[in-house]
Each structure stands twice: as C-alpha cells, then as structure tokens.
Design an enzyme around this catalytic site. Structure first.
Site, mmCIF file in Angstrom:
data_model
loop_
_atom_site.group_PDB
_atom_site.id
_atom_site.type_symbol
_atom_site.label_atom_id
_atom_site.label_comp_id
_atom_site.label_asym_id
_atom_site.label_seq_id
_atom_site.Cartn_x
_atom_site.Cartn_y
_atom_site.Cartn_z
ATOM 1 N N LEU C 88 0.792 -1.243 0.000
ATOM 2 C CA LEU C 88 0.000 0.000 0.000
ATOM 3 C C LEU C 88 0.820 1.287 0.000
ATOM 4 O O LEU C 88 0.395 2.297 0.559
ATOM 5 C CB LEU C 88 -0.967 0.013 1.181
ATOM 6 C CG LEU C 88 -2.223 -0.823 0.996
ATOM 7 C CD1 LEU C 88 -3.074 -0.782 2.263
ATOM 8 C CD2 LEU C 88 -3.054 -0.337 -0.191
ATOM 9 N N CYS C 148 -6.782 -6.348 1.843
ATOM 10 C CA CYS C 148 -5.392 -6.295 1.389
ATOM 11 C C CYS C 148 -4.545 -7.278 2.187
ATOM 12 O O CYS C 148 -4.454 -7.195 3.401
ATOM 13 C CB CYS C 148 -4.806 -4.903 1.531
ATOM 14 S SG CYS C 148 -3.104 -4.849 0.922
ATOM 15 N N ASN C 210 -10.129 -9.567 -4.297
ATOM 16 C CA ASN C 210 -8.792 -9.077 -4.100
ATOM 17 C C ASN C 210 -7.862 -10.280 -4.307
ATOM 18 O O ASN C 210 -8.314 -11.340 -4.717
ATOM 19 C CB ASN C 210 -8.644 -8.485 -2.688
ATOM 20 C CG ASN C 210 -7.553 -7.409 -2.648
ATOM 21 O OD1 ASN C 210 -6.478 -7.608 -3.210
ATOM 22 N ND2 ASN C 210 -7.817 -6.307 -1.981
ATOM 23 N N GLY C 283 -7.217 -5.693 -13.680
ATOM 24 C CA GLY C 283 -6.033 -5.390 -12.885
ATOM 25 C C GLY C 283 -4.743 -5.702 -13.616
ATOM 26 O O GLY C 283 -4.314 -4.967 -14.516
HETATM 27 C C1 LIG Z 1 0.472 -4.553 -8.027
HETATM 28 C C2 LIG Z 1 -0.892 -4.643 -7.452
HETATM 29 C C3 LIG Z 1 -1.312 -3.710 -6.525
HETATM 30 C C4 LIG Z 1 -2.578 -3.773 -5.952
HETATM 31 N N1 LIG Z 1 -2.979 -2.823 -5.066
HETATM 32 C C5 LIG Z 1 -4.239 -2.843 -4.562
HETATM 33 C C6 LIG Z 1 -4.714 -1.821 -3.725
HETATM 34 O O1 LIG Z 1 -4.003 -0.870 -3.408
HETATM 35 N N2 LIG Z 1 -5.981 -1.904 -3.236
HETATM 36 C C7 LIG Z 1 -6.818 -2.944 -3.564
HETATM 37 O O2 LIG Z 1 -7.954 -2.987 -3.115
HETATM 38 N N3 LIG Z 1 -6.403 -3.922 -4.394
HETATM 39 C C8 LIG Z 1 -5.134 -3.895 -4.907
HETATM 40 N N4 LIG Z 1 -4.727 -4.880 -5.770
HETATM 41 C C9 LIG Z 1 -5.665 -5.965 -6.136
HETATM 42 C C10 LIG Z 1 -6.338 -5.686 -7.491
HETATM 43 O O3 LIG Z 1 -7.089 -4.514 -7.451
HETATM 44 C C11 LIG Z 1 -7.219 -6.868 -7.906
HETATM 45 O O4 LIG Z 1 -8.231 -7.035 -6.939
HETATM 46 C C12 LIG Z 1 -6.456 -8.167 -8.042
HETATM 47 O O5 LIG Z 1 -5.184 -7.926 -8.594
HETATM 48 C C13 LIG Z 1 -7.164 -9.207 -8.899
HETATM 49 O O6 LIG Z 1 -7.395 -8.731 -10.206
HETATM 50 P P1 LIG Z 1 -6.426 -9.049 -11.459
HETATM 51 O O7 LIG Z 1 -6.196 -10.544 -11.484
HETATM 52 O O8 LIG Z 1 -7.145 -8.534 -12.650
HETATM 53 O O9 LIG Z 1 -5.142 -8.329 -11.205
HETATM 54 C C14 LIG Z 1 -3.439 -4.814 -6.345
HETATM 55 C C15 LIG Z 1 -3.017 -5.756 -7.280
HETATM 56 C C16 LIG Z 1 -1.767 -5.690 -7.841
HETATM 57 C C17 LIG Z 1 -1.362 -6.720 -8.845
#
Ligand SMILES: Cc1cc2nc3c(=O)[nH]c(=O)nc-3n(C[C@H](O)[C@H](O)[C@H](O)COP(=O)(O)O)c2cc1C
Ligand SMILES: Cc1cc2nc3c(=O)[nH]c(=O)nc-3n(C[C@H](O)[C@H](O)[C@H](O)COP(=O)(O)OP(=O)(O)OC[C@H]3O[C@@H](n4cnc5c(N)ncnc54)[C@H](O)[C@@H]3O)c2cc1C
Ligand SMILES: Cc1cc2nc3c(=O)[nH]c(=O)nc-3n(C[C@H](O)[C@H](O)[C@H](O)COP(=O)(O)OP(=O)(O)OC[C@H]3O[C@@H](n4cnc5c(N)ncnc54)[C@H](O)[C@@H]3O)c2cc1C
Ligand SMILES: Cc1cc2nc3c(=O)[nH]c(=O)nc-3n(C[C@H](O)[C@H](O)[C@H](O)COP(=O)(O)O)c2cc1C
Ligand code: FES
Ligand code: FES
Lengths: 321, 272, 321, 272
Positions: C88, C148, C210, C283
């Site tokens: 974060l 998170c 998440n 994401g």
């Molecule tokens: C590098 C990175 C940083 C992330 N930071 C946050 C965040 O600050 N807050 C949050 O709620 N989710 C965060 N996530 C989770 C994503 O928003 C998402 O829920 C998760 O990656 C699954 O989706 P995806 O497979 O399309 O990446 C992060 C994911 C990644 C890969």
C-alpha cells in the site's frame, strides 16, 4: 575412457546424497509421491515409469461402494491449470482390494489409499476394511480426504471446520493403527486451526493442498463449462497459494507436512521442501509429462549433490527469512 | 490395454490441406508399428507448459513400412493453433497409440464409413485397413461447404466409393450426410457395419438409422481429456451396459481415452 | 466504396447495443473499470488510452497518511500470474487530493477511491475527508479495501470475519453518503456470509476478488522471492476462483457485484458478467497490455452485437444451469 | 515524464554476439526519435500471455536517422529465452522509451563509464552521446572471462579508451573492474562523472570510491518490474532524500522504471 566408466569413478568419489525420508511412520526411498486422482491405480503409469522408483503411490480416492461420478464434461483447461469435477468416480473398496491392489504387490513402493465418505461411519468402515487387508495387500497408510470439492455430501465440509476435522480424524484414529494422513483443503480462512485439529485428533501427517474451488463459463452457450458447474483448480496456477499454506502449516504443527499443488518441475518440489514439506505429491503434472515423478526425483538428487547437502531431510523447512 | 509410448518424434512434413486444416506427417516407428485404425495420439502442442494439457488427435494414416503416422486436424484453439505453427524438423512430444480402435469383423463384407467435418480424421486408416482386408467400402463425407470436404481423394485412391453432402450444396448433395445414409439403405445397399466420427447430432442420428436398419454401428467419441491414459477419469461418456442379470439396464461412465474412443453406437447414451 | 463509408452505413442500419450500467448509484458508460493498484492514479495510462472511454477508474489504494510500503523485491511472476507485496505505498489522502485528483478533472469518467486503514477511525476519517471534497474533486464513490493481504494491521483481517466486515462498513456508511463498494477477499471459508454482512451494513455494491495469498521461494538463496515473504496472487491464474466466488456472491446479495480477477481478454470479462457481475475491474492485465481496457470494452460491444443482445444489463447473471 | 509509445515493431536482425548474449535490431522510428541514453523498453517476449509480464531491456544503441534501436541481452530465463528465439521479421510488442536516462552535465569534460557483465547494455548509447558532445571517455568493462567481454570494440570505434578486467584473468587485467577504477583515480585521471551499470556489489563499491574521490556518480539500477510505467509501484529501490528542513535524512521507495532507472549513487541505500 568411455563415459560409463567415468560415471562409475565419479559416483565412487562422492557419496550420493540421502533421499530417504519417513512420513507418518512410512519409510520412503525418496520424498516424491503421486497425488490421489492423478495417478489412477498406479498401473496406468507403468508403461512410462518404473513404479519401484517412486517414494510412494497414493491411489485414486476410494469410497465404500462404487461411485459413478459426475456427468461430463469433467475437465477443462484454465491458464496454467485445470478444473476437474470427477466426483470421485471409483470402483469401491472391495474391487480395489480384489482387482487393483494385486498388481501393485510386485513393487517395493508403499501404497497409500486415499479414502472418502459421506458419513463418519463410511470413513470408519473403509479404514477398518483396509486395515484388515493392509498386511496382505500392502496398504502402507491412509490419506483421509476431507477436502474434496466435487461431491455434495461429505468431502470438503469436513475440512473447512476444525471441530468436524477433529471428529472425523479422531474417529478413524480410534479404528485403525494404520498411518493416517489428513488431506486439507485450501478453501478456508485459517488453515492453521484445521491443521492443529487434525494433529490433535491423531493424524500422523498432513497433506495439502487439495484443489481450490473454481468455475469456467462457455460464453457461447452461457453454460458452465463443467457439467457439475464448479470444479477443483489444480496445476502450476495454484502453486504460490499451496506453498504459502504449506509454510503456514509447517510452522504450526509437529507432524510431517506433505506438500501438494502445482509441482511440475524440480524447482517447484524444492520450493515446497524448503518451505517445510517432508514429502511432496505430484498431481496434474503427471498428465503433462508421465515421467515427471522420476524427473523430479533425479532433479532433487542433483540439487543436493550440487549444493553439497548430504541428506534431503536437512532441506526440509530450511527457508531463511 | 496395449503399450503406450511417450516419445519425441520428428515432424517430417506439414501441409494446410483445406482452410485451417492441417496434415502433419511424423516419424514415429514404434507407434506406427502398433497403431490400429481408430486410435489416437496425445500431443504436447507447445514447447513449454502453456497450454498445460496435451491434446488428443486421431491417427489419420499409418505407414508401418516407413514408420510414419499422419495427423489431420483443424486449428480451433490454443493447442491446435500452436501445433499448426510448429516447424518441420521440430521434435514433438507425443504419447500413443492410445485407445481401442475400430473393430472390423472378419465376417463383414460391406462397410459404410461416415465422416462429418474433421471427423474424417480417424477414418482414412480404417478405410485403408478395410480395403486391405477385401471389404467393399462406401464412404460418406459431410461438410459445411466445398472447401471443407476433406479426404475424398484419399479414399478414392484406396478404391472406396465416396459420396459427399454439403450443408450449403456447394458440392454434390445438398443436405445432411445422414440423408445419404438413409438413401443408400433405402436403395437396398445394406452394410454389415457402419463406422462414424463427427459432430454429436450426426452420430446420434446415425445411431437411430443403424438401429432401425439393424446394422452394427461403431462410433468414435470425443470428450475433453486430461491424462489420455485412463488415469484421471476426466474423459468419460455415459454407456448403457447390461447388468449381470442381463435384464436390468445399467449406466456407467466409461473413459473415452482407453475404454474408447470407439463405442458401439447402441450403447452410447445420446441424450445426456 | 471505401471502408469508412461502409462502416457509417452499417452503424446506421443497426442500433448499437447499450453498454451503460449503474453500480452503487454511479452511472458508467460501460461495465469496464480499472482495478485498484494496477492503474496508478490514472495519469500513468494516458499515453496509451483515452481515459474518457473507461467505465470508471479505481485509483491506487489510499491511506490517511502517506505510506512507504514494503521493501523490494515486491513483484514476482508465477505461472499465468504474479505475486505482489507493494504494501500500500501511497501518497496519502491529502497529496491525492492536491496532486493526483486535479489531473483527472478533465475526464468525464467517474473516479472511485480505494481506501485502506489500520483502524476503523482511519477509514472513517478517510471517508469523511473524501466526502468533503467529493463534489469539487469528482470523487464518485469509495471502494473499501477490507482485503489487502500485504499489510500487517488492518487490511485482510476485516474482510475475513463477517462481524468485523459489518462493523467497518457500517461505520463508514454512517459517515458518508458517498456510494460505498466493499472489496472482498477470496481467502475465506465462506464468502457468502461476508458478502451478506457487507450488504446489511449498507454497502451499495461488492467488488471481488482481491488477491489470494501466495508465496514463492528462490531455491538458490533459500529465501522468499518477495522481501515481504508472502504476497497477493493475481492474473489469469486466479480467474476460475474469482468467477466461482462472484457467482456465489451474486446468488446471495441484492446489491450489484463487481467482478475482478484475471480478466485479460473479452471472453474473461463476459464470463464474469454472465456469472453475475454488473461491472468488471481489470487489474494485472493492464501491465501486459496497457490498452486492454479499451480492447475489452470494444469486445463486449462486438459480442452483444453479434449475439443480438440490446443491453449489456440483460447479460448480467444470465448463466443457464 | 516523456511520452511512452506502445507499438509493434519489426525485428530487423538478431545476432548471438557472445555465448548466450544476443543483439537485436528493431525498426522503431518514434522510439528511436525520442530515446535518451539510459532509457529502456518494456517488451512482450512471447506471442501469447505466457510468460505473463513484459521484460525490461535497456536501449543499447539509438540510430535516430534510420529509426532503429538495438537491445543487447543475456538469455537468462523464460522471457529472455523466448525473445532470443524470435525470428527476424517478427513483430515485437514493445513500450518505450521509458525512464529518466543518464544526465550528462554540460560542464563535464571527462567521464568514466563502467559496465559489469551484461551491464554494458545501456552504456554504449551513453558513450556515443558523450563523445558526440566532445567529452573524453574512459570505459571500464568487467566480465567473468574473455568470451563474456562485450562492447569493447564498439566503444573503441566511437573513440573511447577501453580497459577490461576479467575475473579469471583470461583477458587483460585479472581482478575486479573496480580495481581499474581505483587505479586510474590513483594515477590522477580524475573524471567529472562516473556512470555505471552492472551487479549490485560492483555498483556499491563504485559508490564508495566515487564518494571518496568526490566524483559525481550515476548508476542504472535494476529491479523486477510489472507495469514498467510507474503505475504498480513494484520496482522500487530505497533512496535517501533530504527532508525539507534539509538536515533530516528521509528514506523513500522510488520507482526504478520512471523515477530511474538512473539514480545518483550517493542517494541509493545500498545496504538493504
Ligand atoms: C500490483 C498490485 C497492486 C494492488 N494494489 C491494490 C490496492 O491498493 N488496493 C486494492 O484494493 N487492491 C489492490 N490490488 C488488487 C487488485 O485490485 C485486484 O483485486 C487483483 O489484482 C485481482 O485482479 P487481477 O487478477 O485482474 O489483477 C493490487 C493488485 C496488484 C497486482
Ligand atoms: C480421441 C479424440 C480424437 C480426436 N481427433 C481429432 C483429429 O484427428 N483432428 C481434429 O482436428 N480434432 C480431433 N479431436 C478434437 C481435438 O482434440 C480438439 O479440437 C483439440 O483438443 C482442441 O484443442 P485447442 O487447444 O486447439 O482448443 P481449445 O481452446 O481447447 O478449444 C477450442 C474448441 O475445441 C473444443 N474442444 C477442445 N478439446 C476438445 C476435445 N478433447 N474434444 C472435443 N472438442 C474439444 C472446445 O469445446 C472448443 O470449442 C479429437 C478429440 C478426441 C477426444
Ligand atoms: C531497467 C532495466 C534494464 C535492463 N536492461 C537489460 C539489458 O539491457 N540486458 C539484459 O540482458 N538485461 C537487462 N535487464 C535485466 C532483464 O530485465 C532480466 O534479465 C529479464 O527480465 C529476465 O527475464 P527472464 O524471463 O529471462 O528471466 P526470469 O526467469 O524472470 O529470471 C531469471 C533470472 O533473472 C533475474 N531477473 C529477472 N528479472 C529481473 C529484473 N527485472 N532485474 C534484474 N534481474 C532480473 C532473476 O532474479 C533470475 O535470477 C534490465 C532490467 C531492468 C530493470
Ligand atoms: C483429475 C483430478 C482428480 C483428483 N482426485 C482426487 C481424489 O480422488 N482425492 C483427493 O484427495 N484428491 C484428488 N485430487 C487432488 C489432487 O490429489 C491434488 O491435491 C491437487 O490436484 C493439487 O495438486 P496438483 O496441482 O499437483 O494437481 C484430484 C485432482 C485432479 C486434477
Ligand atoms: S483422459 Fe484421463 S481418463 Fe481419459
Ligand atoms: S514497474 Fe510498475 S511502477 Fe515500476
């Protein structure tokens, strides 16, 4: 000088590292076992590998009565993984004893039977029956499947609750002196409490992970790709999750941990051992490379030699943080 | 169960015989030696582990003398597209030969072989073997349109009679290949065995026709596979079997990979 | 006739399908949003896409005070996925308001702020402060990160317990009239009870998933590959799990569901919508293809047209079983 | 931040210049136009989504006239091996130019450029630009052994003085490249700026030497990346910055991709 004589010389110069491990009181030649449901009843893989070289074999999950399983489609590929919804199709314990186990007698490899049931009584009856024939048919131990996501009753519900886990493992413990391995599901908030419950209930070892629950949809028909709607996710995709859970459980219990989930190359197996797995099981990878178990056994030996580690047991849980 | 090899074989040639349909020749002596018509090989399409699983493809032709086998396939998804992109001289990791294969009865004289679309793939080897055994062979090919009619020439060279149906009428008969089957039966040409491979609705329809005409029918089934060697129970189809007591029908999920891919048409549960 | 005029004719002949959706009272041009933490503060992607074309933007998770984050390495690739342990890192809410939000004013795309805290008070204070500036700075809604896995305090612990989920969402609900989206973690035994708690507490929508907790080990150094030991798994590898959970939650609650997890092509997005997601978030795929959001918006439109579906809302939860 | 393109570019040539080290020339006019020495491109190595993430590689040479850029890389893992296997004429999906690049001070006259192993990759463009600006350039190259010394000729052609150190002494000086740096400083050849790229221990050692000799030092850092464009905060390294009140040291994680990859050596926190 021909290469073979050089090899002889070489192996005379250094001692081969020790690959033998003990898990749940079962002595294994090496820390590589097959994962239930991915290796049939063993015989299916005999064209490809020498079953004598395996650490142990875990056979397809068995129930008291034969089980028909779920309708097809039952398998579907996903990115670096697959979903399955076999639904524990199996021949039942009597046929297992009569038709499947005899073939395995000629091998000097421990055979572990993975058991499932709808009720505690079924688990107990299975354990009793297999205990009865264990000497004669070479049953080295039982892996208690309390984590199957593909059957409605029983299965995963046991493994998602610490009390239920305790109850079922303890009931089986009281029934049989056979080595008991409790197989845990990853689909839980806190695997540590489940692991502890299984240990307290008398499990001799814990194996994890079973599959993660997942789904896939055909966007043309707008139907689930699996007739059963959901299935269990396995393969390299799940490895990071499995490794984390193995490490969590390793830190929590005093009994050996068996690492499972996405292992397809020797590096994967080593990661699990370093994270705390005394032994590993290979599942989905058998479908990709039927020789993968042997490749990984050889790879572990090579790694130990190259890193001058004399005993694989030294590597178990050796992660530095 | 026959012995299954897992070997690396060389790609000898590759040809796009119809739009998006590829014919690949492999040097695979041990497999060619033992292969039966109707068996398949299980192929690792890529060089890494992505896509993860192997893909099953029928053995299209077997040349035992040269130790060669052929596969004929449509590039429909990730796996088959990667396979179509592999180069000549590349090594291909395959397992085979797998499955039961077609059962040609010694007493049969006349056979009908029916292929729908890419379903002709396993049938050429069957045609060749049938003719070698001196059977009279009538081939019926169904396709969407003219360009997608495959194998017609190959069957003719073997000495089979070939008729074609296209959905859009762009070549020969306009309509379903099952119409052709009904026609030849009506015309009195009664086969001893029918063999078919293709889309499920076609296979099912043939089953009805065969039942009515009382002709023994063998069908090559498809199902998604993981292991391909009978270990995972992923590839099942529902089969009607008779109970020991003979009068009670029993249903069972049988493995397409090693219990099949060829099943007796009347045993397959089509409405499932 | 040149192709462009043909195109004009064509679009005159049939009506374009409706892509507009409403979620948590926020009107979106289309059902494609960006996932928090993978799209920076929006500006980073302006060289590649027209931010005006997005359904909505969810920005990097924000905390009350600036946060330094975890030590590197913070990202590592896994089979069809990646682990991250960013922890974060962010500029804090005041800098967000002063330096990041102004740039986004020129776009006609709703901006949703993803918020995190160590205590309920921090969440409340964040919600209050963002509510204060919401009109002026164009804050369309809040996504409450109770999931998170990369921070020690707070974060995921809220989202793994139904009571804690209720408490935190309800406290924020009482603080602000802003649309609230509760972002759920997949690392739980029963996501339905968590989803219900969030709904009852007053969430206007739920977003999931998440990341899954995972780990990777370097077998040469025998250290975790991430300095933080564990990280969050995302990317195509997790899609089957995410899809299953979205469908579970869709069947459980009456508020809209936002589907997240492994979406990288239009087929993936459609699977989520068919499973019940009113909107999807993209994401990890943004890292692979910075244009992926637009590609998927166009793909959805094409699918609707080809399947003669007039409104994307008809597709939501249309899975046949 | 400069503009970052995401374009498909053609592979014009590919050469294995040393064991497992490849030089690839790309036709990428917009990127060549804007590229600065020390910037990198973010590359999709495969044609599908496996491996998933892009891989960052420095821009090795920039030919603005022809609109070409070069990358020089070692095939170490999945991504770079796939890249090494791509064919000439293939399209490659790249993003770039990314990063701050090296900062050549107008007032500098003498520069030392130090590359360890594949670390020479971003330094050739820097050498070329420095010489174009009329600087005197001393290049120091460190490598494990003779075969792995890369770029020596290219730098010489530009007109730079080049010295080499090999770990095993199989070519020129036997020992560390940092010994060479210490030697030239001891000999009184004092540079105005030092630039380096290579393994962390080397970079750190140079930092100590530069600090002692009071020479401004710029270092190109590496860290694992996801987005490559400043959005994910995955690629950070720890940087010492001065607080507003100037007397309190503050630490911050800065993004290698867009805040770097070039940092001032004395600001990098080496022991972390
Ligand atoms: C590098 C990175 C940083 C992330 N930071 C946050 C965040 O600050 N807050 C949050 O709620 N989710 C965060 N996530 C989770 C994503 O928003 C998402 O829920 C998760 O990656 C699954 O989706 P995806 O497979 O399309 O990446 C992060 C994911 C990644 C890969
Ligand atoms: C015993 C057997 C023999 C076969 N022989 C041939 C052959 O000779 N020539 C040929 O072109 N095809 C044959 N098939 C079908 C072939 O296996 C599939 O087309 C192939 O696996 C698709 O893989 P993909 O990665 O390209 O497509 P995917 O991306 O996996 O899927 C693309 C499409 O193909 C369908 N499909 C995928 N796998 C199968 C499967 N196992 N069975 C049926 N449909 C599937 C999917 O439903 C989907 O619509 C055979 C299948 C079986 C089971
Ligand atoms: C800004 C920047 C510029 C770079 N320029 C060059 C260059 O010009 N030439 C070149 O050969 N390499 C360069 N690298 C390193 C290059 O990016 C990695 O070698 C590459 O990403 C490895 O990918 P892979 O899939 O082949 O290996 P992987 O299988 O991912 O890893 C193999 C090995 O490489 C290491 N590695 C992987 N990624 C990185 C990374 N981002 N940084 C450092 N080490 C890594 C791993 O620790 C591992 O030991 C650069 C890195 C950065 C950050
Ligand atoms: C097709 C298939 C069938 C399985 N059947 C069983 C089973 O009967 N009993 C069981 O405990 N686990 C079963 N599993 C789970 C595996 O044993 C293993 O725990 C899981 O697949 C993760 O390992 P992997 O990623 O190496 O496959 C099955 C897995 C697959 C893929
Ligand atoms: S594919 Fe595994 S049993 Fe047939
Ligand atoms: S790689 Fe994403 S911020 Fe640098």
């Amino acid at each position: 000088m021909d290469p073979s004589s050089q090899e002889v010389r070489w192996s005379g110069m250094i001692d081969k590292p020790n690959l033998e491990v003990e898990v749940a009181g079962i002595k294994l030649k090496n820390p590589v076992m097959t994962a239930s449901g991915t290796f049939g009843y063993g015989e299916e893989f005999s064209p490809f590998i020498d079953l004598d070289k395996l650490g142990a074999m875990v056979l397809k999950g068995i129930t008291l009565k034969p089980k028909m399983g779920n309708p097809p489609p039952r398998v579907i590929e996903t990115p670096s993984g697959m979903l399955n919804s076999i639904g524990l199709q199996n021949v039942g314990v009597e046929m297992l004893i009569k038709e499947k186990l005899p073939y395995l007698q000629k091998f000097n490899t421990p055979v572990i039977i993975n058991i499932s049931g709808d009720t505690i009584e079924e688990y107990i009856e299975l354990a009793r029956r297999l205990g009865e024939v264990s000497k004669e048919m070479g049953v080295a131990g039982l892996e208690i499947n309390i984590s199957c996501p593909n059957v409605k009753k029983g299965g995963m519900v046991w493994g998602t609750d610490a009390k239920a886990t305790y109850k079922i493992i303890n009931s089986i413990r009281k029934t049989t002196p056979l080595p008991l391995i409790a197989k845990l599901t990853p689909n839980v908030t806190d695997i540590k409490t489940i692991a502890q419950a299984a240990e307290e209930a008398g499990a001799d070892a814990l194996s994890l992970i079973n599959t993660l629950v997942g789904m896939a949809i055909d966007i043309d028909s707008r139907r689930p790709k699996l007739a059963n709607i959901s299935g269990g996710l396995s393969g390299p995709a799940v490895k990071p999750v499995a490794l984390w859970l193995v490490w969590q459980v390793f830190q929590t219990v005093n009994i050996p941990v068996i690492g499972i989930g996405g292992i397809i190359k020797v590096e994967d197996a080593l990661e699990f051992i370093i994270a705390g797995a005394r032994v590993i099981e290979i599942g989905t990878a058998n479908f990709v490379n039927p020789h993968v178990t042997i490749d990984i056994i050889e790879g572990i030996e090579k790694y130990l030699t190259e890193n001058n580690i004399k005993d694989v047991n030294e590597l178990v849980g050796s992660m530095k943080i | 169960m026959n012995f299954i090899y897992n070997i690396k074989v060389k790609i000898l040639s590759k040809e796009e015989v119809a739009p998006n349909i590829f014919l690949i020749k492999l040097l695979a002596p041990p497999i060619a030696q033992e292969a039966l018509a109707g068996q398949f090989i299980h192929i690792k399409c890529s060089k890494d582990n992505y896509p993860l699983l192997r893909r099953p493809l029928s053995i299209h032709r077997i040349d035992k003398e040269k130790g060669e086998i052929f596969i004929l396939f449509q590039a429909v998804g990730e796996g088959t597209k990667l396979l179509a992109g592999r180069s000549i001289e590349d090594d291909l990791d395959i397992m085979g030969p797998i499955g039961n294969g077609f059962n040609i009865y010694p007493e049969s004289k006349k056979m009908v072989i029916i292929g729908g679309g890419i379903g002709v793939a396993p049938l050429l080897a069957l045609g060749e073997e049938s003719i070698r055994q001196g059977k009279e062979v009538q081939v019926l090919i169904g396709a969407l349109k003219k360009e997608l009619v495959i194998g017609e020439e190959s069957f003719k060279i073997l000495g089979a009679k070939v008729d074609v149906a296209t959905d859009d009428g762009s070549y020969q008969y306009k309509g379903l290949v099952t119409d052709l089957l009904e026609r030849i039966i009506k015309e009195g040409w009664l086969a001893d065995q029918i063999f078919a491979c293709g889309p499920k609705p076609m296979l099912k329809k043939i089953s009805e026709i065969a039942l009515q005409a009382n002709i023994h029918y063998q069908v090559s089934m498809e199902e998604r596979m993981a292991c391909g060697i009978g270990a995972c129970l992923g590839c099942v189809c529902k089969i009607k079997t008779k109970d020991k007591r003979e009068y009670k029908v029993k249903y069972e999920y049988k493995r397409v990979c090693v219990d099949g891919p060829v099943f007796t048409g009347s045993e397959v549960v089509w409405n499932d």
